[in-house]
Design a protein around this motif. Structure first.
Motif, PDB file in Angstrom:
ATOM      1  N   VAL A 185       0.820  -1.143   0.043  1.00  0.00           N
ATOM      2  CA  VAL A 185      -0.017  -0.002  -0.007  1.00  0.00           C
ATOM      3  C   VAL A 185       1.005   1.384  -0.090  1.00  0.00           C
ATOM      4  CG1 VAL A 185      -1.724   1.155   1.419  1.00  0.00           C
ATOM      5  CG2 VAL A 185      -2.018  -1.173   0.938  1.00  0.00           C
ATOM      6  N   ALA A 186       2.299   1.202   0.803  1.00  0.00           N
ATOM      7  CA  ALA A 186       2.886   2.535   0.805  1.00  0.00           C
ATOM      8  C   ALA A 186       3.522   2.704  -0.614  1.00  0.00           C
ATOM      9  CB  ALA A 186       3.858   2.239   1.830  1.00  0.00           C
ATOM     10  N   ALA A 187       3.813   1.513  -1.275  1.00  0.00           N
ATOM     11  CA  ALA A 187       4.650   1.765  -2.501  1.00  0.00           C
ATOM     12  C   ALA A 187       3.332   2.415  -3.693  1.00  0.00           C
ATOM     13  CB  ALA A 187       4.902   0.396  -3.151  1.00  0.00           C
ATOM     14  N   LEU A 188       2.133   1.633  -3.739  1.00  0.00           N
ATOM     15  CA  LEU A 188       1.172   2.046  -4.391  1.00  0.00           C
ATOM     16  C   LEU A 188       0.841   3.580  -4.220  1.00  0.00           C
ATOM     17  CD1 LEU A 188      -0.981  -1.260  -4.740  1.00  0.00           C
ATOM     18  CD2 LEU A 188       0.315  -0.476  -6.561  1.00  0.00           C
ATOM     19  N   SER A 189       0.663   3.824  -2.931  1.00  0.00           N
ATOM     20  CA  SER A 189       0.397   5.220  -2.526  1.00  0.00           C
ATOM     21  C   SER A 189       1.149   6.372  -3.172  1.00  0.00           C
ATOM     22  CB  SER A 189       0.288   5.257  -1.038  1.00  0.00           C
ATOM     23  OG  SER A 189      -0.077   6.564  -0.360  1.00  0.00           O
ATOM     24  N   ALA A 190       2.578   6.011  -2.993  1.00  0.00           N
ATOM     25  CA  ALA A 190       3.631   6.649  -3.656  1.00  0.00           C
ATOM     26  C   ALA A 190       3.560   6.836  -5.023  1.00  0.00           C
ATOM     27  CB  ALA A 190       4.977   6.136  -3.266  1.00  0.00           C
ATOM     28  N   LEU A 191       3.015   6.010  -5.926  1.00  0.00           N
ATOM     29  CA  LEU A 191       2.863   5.973  -7.174  1.00  0.00           C
ATOM     30  C   LEU A 191       1.533   6.559  -7.733  1.00  0.00           C
ATOM     31  CD1 LEU A 191       4.244   2.458  -8.171  1.00  0.00           C
ATOM     32  CD2 LEU A 191       5.323   4.681  -8.348  1.00  0.00           C
ATOM     33  N   ALA A 192       0.752   6.811  -6.712  1.00  0.00           N
ATOM     34  CA  ALA A 192      -0.853   7.254  -6.901  1.00  0.00           C
ATOM     35  C   ALA A 192      -0.779   8.766  -7.269  1.00  0.00           C
ATOM     36  CB  ALA A 192      -1.661   7.015  -5.648  1.00  0.00           C
ATOM     37  N   HIS A 193       0.129   9.565  -6.968  1.00  0.00           N
ATOM     38  CA  HIS A 193       0.442  10.923  -7.428  1.00  0.00           C
ATOM     39  C   HIS A 193       1.120  11.178  -8.675  1.00  0.00           C
ATOM     40  CE1 HIS A 193       2.234  14.814  -7.208  1.00  0.00           C
ATOM     41  NE2 HIS A 193       1.477  15.383  -6.351  1.00  0.00           N
ATOM     42  N   PRO A 194       0.428  11.935  -9.479  1.00  0.00           N
ATOM     43  CA  PRO A 194       0.838  12.178 -11.104  1.00  0.00           C
ATOM     44  C   PRO A 194       2.247  12.480 -11.188  1.00  0.00           C
ATOM     45  CG  PRO A 194      -1.275  13.082 -10.731  1.00  0.00           C
ATOM     46  CD  PRO A 194      -0.747  12.858  -9.369  1.00  0.00           C
ATOM     47  N   GLY A 195       2.629  13.531 -10.337  1.00  0.00           N
ATOM     48  CA  GLY A 195       4.012  13.760 -10.446  1.00  0.00           C
ATOM     49  C   GLY A 195       5.095  12.678 -10.136  1.00  0.00           C
ATOM     50  N   ARG A 196       4.805  11.900  -8.966  1.00  0.00           N
ATOM     51  CA  ARG A 196       5.647  10.955  -8.222  1.00  0.00           C
ATOM     52  C   ARG A 196       5.388   9.717  -9.509  1.00  0.00           C
ATOM     53  NH1 ARG A 196       3.629  12.532  -3.273  1.00  0.00           N
ATOM     54  NH2 ARG A 196       2.045  10.868  -3.545  1.00  0.00           N
ATOM     55  N   LEU A 197       4.481   9.452 -10.012  1.00  0.00           N
ATOM     56  CA  LEU A 197       4.508   8.679 -11.041  1.00  0.00           C
ATOM     57  C   LEU A 197       5.415   8.802 -12.397  1.00  0.00           C
ATOM     58  CD1 LEU A 197       3.530   5.869 -12.267  1.00  0.00           C
ATOM     59  CD2 LEU A 197       1.324   6.966 -12.945  1.00  0.00           C
ATOM     60  N   GLU A 198       5.352  10.157 -12.714  1.00  0.00           N
ATOM     61  CA  GLU A 198       5.978  10.621 -14.071  1.00  0.00           C
ATOM     62  C   GLU A 198       7.509  10.543 -13.363  1.00  0.00           C
ATOM     63  OE1 GLU A 198       7.359  12.076 -17.314  1.00  0.00           O
ATOM     64  OE2 GLU A 198       5.410  11.462 -16.688  1.00  0.00           O
ATOM     65  N   VAL A 199       8.047  11.021 -12.169  1.00  0.00           N
ATOM     66  CA  VAL A 199       9.480  10.805 -11.883  1.00  0.00           C
ATOM     67  C   VAL A 199       9.591   9.267 -11.995  1.00  0.00           C
ATOM     68  CG1 VAL A 199      10.912  11.066  -9.915  1.00  0.00           C
ATOM     69  CG2 VAL A 199       9.381  12.750 -10.303  1.00  0.00           C
ATOM     70  N   PHE A 200       9.053   8.300 -11.295  1.00  0.00           N
ATOM     71  CA  PHE A 200       9.296   6.978 -11.286  1.00  0.00           C
ATOM     72  C   PHE A 200       9.322   6.394 -12.939  1.00  0.00           C
ATOM     73  CE2 PHE A 200       8.317   2.501 -10.677  1.00  0.00           C
ATOM     74  CZ  PHE A 200       9.211   2.139  -9.979  1.00  0.00           C
ATOM     75  N   ARG A 201       8.346   6.593 -13.759  1.00  0.00           N
ATOM     76  CA  ARG A 201       8.560   6.292 -15.094  1.00  0.00           C
ATOM     77  C   ARG A 201       9.694   6.693 -15.823  1.00  0.00           C
ATOM     78  NH1 ARG A 201       3.773   8.591 -18.364  1.00  0.00           N
ATOM     79  NH2 ARG A 201       4.569   7.024 -19.702  1.00  0.00           N
ATOM     80  N   ARG A 202      10.154   7.954 -15.701  1.00  0.00           N
ATOM     81  CA  ARG A 202      11.304   8.616 -15.963  1.00  0.00           C
ATOM     82  C   ARG A 202      12.757   7.682 -15.434  1.00  0.00           C
ATOM     83  NH1 ARG A 202      10.982  13.246 -19.229  1.00  0.00           N
ATOM     84  NH2 ARG A 202       8.789  13.986 -19.044  1.00  0.00           N
ATOM     85  N   LEU A 203      12.677   7.294 -14.184  1.00  0.00           N
ATOM     86  CA  LEU A 203      13.901   6.500 -13.646  1.00  0.00           C
ATOM     87  C   LEU A 203      13.852   5.337 -14.197  1.00  0.00           C
ATOM     88  CD1 LEU A 203      13.617   7.968  -9.869  1.00  0.00           C
ATOM     89  CD2 LEU A 203      15.279   8.484 -11.777  1.00  0.00           C
ATOM     90  N   VAL A 204      12.526   4.586 -14.392  1.00  0.00           N
ATOM     91  CA  VAL A 204      12.451   3.075 -14.944  1.00  0.00           C
ATOM     92  C   VAL A 204      13.132   3.418 -16.513  1.00  0.00           C
ATOM     93  CG1 VAL A 204      11.033   1.397 -15.542  1.00  0.00           C
ATOM     94  CG2 VAL A 204      10.742   2.522 -13.684  1.00  0.00           C
ATOM     95  N   ALA A 205      12.773   4.447 -17.332  1.00  0.00           N
ATOM     96  CA  ALA A 205      13.143   4.363 -18.516  1.00  0.00           C
ATOM     97  C   ALA A 205      14.580   4.682 -18.402  1.00  0.00           C
ATOM     98  CB  ALA A 205      12.569   5.632 -19.131  1.00  0.00           C
ATOM     99  N   ALA A 206      15.305   5.229 -17.575  1.00  0.00           N
ATOM    100  CA  ALA A 206      16.718   5.766 -17.509  1.00  0.00           C
ATOM    101  C   ALA A 206      17.360   4.422 -17.393  1.00  0.00           C
ATOM    102  CB  ALA A 206      17.020   6.673 -16.401  1.00  0.00           C
ATOM    103  N   GLY A 207      16.908   3.509 -16.470  1.00  0.00           N
ATOM    104  CA  GLY A 207      17.573   2.073 -16.452  1.00  0.00           C
ATOM    105  C   GLY A 207      18.453   2.254 -15.178  1.00  0.00           C
TER     106      GLY A 207
ATOM    107  N   THR B 192       9.472  20.490  -4.857  1.00  0.00           N
ATOM    108  CA  THR B 192       8.273  19.635  -5.122  1.00  0.00           C
ATOM    109  C   THR B 192       9.096  18.293  -5.522  1.00  0.00           C
ATOM    110  OG1 THR B 192       7.002  21.291  -5.880  1.00  0.00           O
ATOM    111  CG2 THR B 192       6.470  19.111  -6.652  1.00  0.00           C
ATOM    112  N   LEU B 193      10.102  18.170  -6.323  1.00  0.00           N
ATOM    113  CA  LEU B 193      10.976  17.314  -6.800  1.00  0.00           C
ATOM    114  C   LEU B 193      11.665  16.610  -5.512  1.00  0.00           C
ATOM    115  CD1 LEU B 193      11.894  15.384  -9.001  1.00  0.00           C
ATOM    116  CD2 LEU B 193      14.116  16.672  -9.237  1.00  0.00           C
ATOM    117  N   SER B 194      12.159  17.288  -4.844  1.00  0.00           N
ATOM    118  CA  SER B 194      12.588  16.525  -3.503  1.00  0.00           C
ATOM    119  C   SER B 194      11.816  15.929  -2.682  1.00  0.00           C
ATOM    120  CB  SER B 194      13.298  17.831  -2.708  1.00  0.00           C
ATOM    121  OG  SER B 194      13.938  17.341  -1.509  1.00  0.00           O
ATOM    122  N   SER B 195      10.682  16.530  -2.661  1.00  0.00           N
ATOM    123  CA  SER B 195       9.705  15.855  -1.862  1.00  0.00           C
ATOM    124  C   SER B 195       9.061  14.558  -2.386  1.00  0.00           C
ATOM    125  CB  SER B 195       8.496  16.736  -1.582  1.00  0.00           C
ATOM    126  OG  SER B 195       7.117  16.058  -0.908  1.00  0.00           O
TER     127      SER B 195
END
Length: 118
Positions: A13-35, A54-57
């Motif tokens: 739930v903590a992991a899914l909650s972190a990804l439930a925010h559009p900004g955090r999901l975008e950051v995570f997607r870019r990190l996954v793409a970066a390898g 905002t990014l730091s948070s």
């Protein structure tokens, strides 16, 4: 925290909650793409258009949820997705949601080659 197939529901739930925010999901997607090489915080900010605070948070929340990790390279902090945690979360979801019924999630397994079968 490392999310795995045997992870308690609260960690998933903590992991899914972190990804439930559009900004955090975008950051995570870019990190996954970066390898595994990851991206420097400044590069993430430039490519996402995020304000530094905002990014730091967002990065702190993703890291606390076990989805990202960081390392220092010179004057930069480089962030990368924790691929083991990501695979573990996906495996947990497949195992938990399918409840031992592989026919429910069988079509999803080929998209996650490193995830254990449900």
């Amino acid at each position: 925290m490392l999310v795995s197939a045997s992870t308690p529901t609260a960690e998933a739930v903590a992991a899914l909650s972190a990804l439930a925010h559009p900004g955090r999901l975008e950051v995570f997607r870019r990190l996954v793409a970066a390898g595994p090489e990851g991206l420097a915080a400044g590069e993430i900010a430039r490519t996402t258009g995020s304000l530094p605070n905002t990014l730091s948070s967002n990065l702190a929340i993703l890291t606390a949820a076990g989805l990202t990790q960081s390392r220092r390279e010179g004057r930069s902090i480089v962030y990368s997705a924790d691929f083991g945690a990501m695979r573990g979360l996906l495996a947990y979801l497949m195992e938990d949601c399918c409840q031992g019924r592989p026919e429910i999630c069988a079509d999803l397994s080929p998209t996650c080659p490193d995830a254990p079968a449900p």
